[in-house]
Design an enzyme around this catalytic site. Sequence first.
Site, PDB file in Angstrom:
ATOM      1  N   ARG A  59      -1.419  -5.238  -5.952  1.00 15.48           N
ATOM      2  CA  ARG A  59      -1.055  -6.658  -5.900  1.00 15.48           C
ATOM      3  C   ARG A  59       0.188  -6.908  -6.744  1.00 15.48           C
ATOM      4  O   ARG A  59       0.247  -6.532  -7.919  1.00 15.48           O
ATOM      5  CB  ARG A  59      -2.213  -7.526  -6.399  1.00 15.48           C
ATOM      6  CG  ARG A  59      -3.332  -7.696  -5.393  1.00 15.48           C
ATOM      7  CD  ARG A  59      -4.358  -8.722  -5.860  1.00 15.48           C
ATOM      8  NE  ARG A  59      -5.100  -8.257  -7.017  1.00 15.48           N
ATOM      9  CZ  ARG A  59      -6.218  -7.542  -6.968  1.00 15.48           C
ATOM     10  NH1 ARG A  59      -6.722  -7.194  -5.800  1.00 15.48           N
ATOM     11  NH2 ARG A  59      -6.833  -7.171  -8.071  1.00 15.48           N
ATOM     12  N   HIS A  78       0.837  -1.195   0.000  1.00 15.68           N
ATOM     13  CA  HIS A  78       0.000   0.000   0.000  1.00 15.68           C
ATOM     14  C   HIS A  78       0.872   1.245   0.000  1.00 15.68           C
ATOM     15  O   HIS A  78       1.937   1.269   0.625  1.00 15.68           O
ATOM     16  CB  HIS A  78      -0.899   0.043   1.237  1.00 15.68           C
ATOM     17  CG  HIS A  78      -1.679  -1.211   1.478  1.00 15.68           C
ATOM     18  ND1 HIS A  78      -2.617  -1.682   0.588  1.00 15.68           N
ATOM     19  CD2 HIS A  78      -1.645  -2.093   2.509  1.00 15.68           C
ATOM     20  CE1 HIS A  78      -3.135  -2.805   1.074  1.00 15.68           C
ATOM     21  NE2 HIS A  78      -2.566  -3.067   2.222  1.00 15.68           N
ATOM     22  N   GLU A  81      -1.843  -0.117   8.296  1.00 15.61           N
ATOM     23  CA  GLU A  81      -2.774  -1.029   8.959  1.00 15.61           C
ATOM     24  C   GLU A  81      -2.049  -1.807  10.041  1.00 15.61           C
ATOM     25  O   GLU A  81      -0.809  -1.781  10.133  1.00 15.61           O
ATOM     26  CB  GLU A  81      -3.388  -1.987   7.936  1.00 15.61           C
ATOM     27  CG  GLU A  81      -2.369  -2.857   7.220  1.00 15.61           C
ATOM     28  CD  GLU A  81      -2.934  -3.534   5.980  1.00 15.61           C
ATOM     29  OE1 GLU A  81      -4.082  -3.264   5.599  1.00 15.61           O
ATOM     30  OE2 GLU A  81      -2.207  -4.354   5.387  1.00 15.61           O
ATOM     31  N   HIS A  88       3.615  -7.382   1.940  1.00  8.51           N
ATOM     32  CA  HIS A  88       3.061  -8.286   2.937  1.00  8.51           C
ATOM     33  C   HIS A  88       2.053  -9.251   2.318  1.00  8.51           C
ATOM     34  O   HIS A  88       1.534  -9.011   1.226  1.00  8.51           O
ATOM     35  CB  HIS A  88       2.390  -7.502   4.070  1.00  8.51           C
ATOM     36  CG  HIS A  88       1.275  -6.614   3.606  1.00  8.51           C
ATOM     37  ND1 HIS A  88       1.482  -5.352   3.095  1.00  8.51           N
ATOM     38  CD2 HIS A  88      -0.076  -6.792   3.579  1.00  8.51           C
ATOM     39  CE1 HIS A  88       0.330  -4.791   2.784  1.00  8.51           C
ATOM     40  NE2 HIS A  88      -0.645  -5.656   3.063  1.00  8.51           N
TER      41      HIS A  88
END
Length: 270
Positions: A157, A61, A79, A137
């Site tokens: 992605r 991200h 996050e 991740h």
Amino acid sequence: MSVDLPIRRVAKPWGCDVLPPPFARDGDERIGEIWFEPPPQLPQLLVKYIFTSENLSVQVHPSDAQTQADGLGRQGKEECWLIVDAQPGAKLGIGFDAPIDADAMRAAALDGSIEHLMSWHAVKPGDFFYIPANTVHAIGAGISLIEVQQNSDITYRLYDYGRPRELHLDKGIAVASGVPYPDRYRASVPGHGEVTLVSGPLFRLDRIEGTPSAGMAAHYGEGPFLVVPQDGEVMVRGEAVAPGSCALVAAMAELMVPAGAKALLAQAGI
């Protein structure tokens, strides 16, 4: 009117047919995520549960600054994950075993070897991980976790195990950090007591047990903030909020946590 936030059940091919308590199956879809719709008073944060029966994509991200520079007009995405259940051998992939440059990362994403270059962390309930923007991740199979994140849907992605979904190599490689994951971003949450999990400029996250301490209450002040019960019900404006739910709290005076009950508190922009 209920104080609980509305729930969105999200079907995913990598989701689960049977969800762990307190959730129950609803229909024939494999549920991968349960979202609590962000309230207008706190639009910056999204809380969700994630349930996996297969490995999720390798992804990354962007930061706030990168989304703004890219002209997206939206915030980036940082996050964190709190593991609530894990099957034997369950792992999270975060960062790389050794530094890797952009060209090598792209080649590894294309041939699928990127998953073997990442660092995989065995997990158990109570493990906690903060995922800064730019961190490559992947969530492995057999995991149930609570995710607290910036309310953003910007995901690039890099590798998806052959699933027929779009990859975003150019944008992903441009923001991905090819370095090992720092130990300071992970922790093992003790079974009891009060603990601060995140205290940063984007959001704050704490686990409390029973009545919050004076110091903790002062951090949350006049709110607003979210409460996510984990063990036992809490009360918000006199209404019970059970595990598997999330509620908006306008001010600390509205929240009552019985002795022994545990909950997460989340607030934006601390």
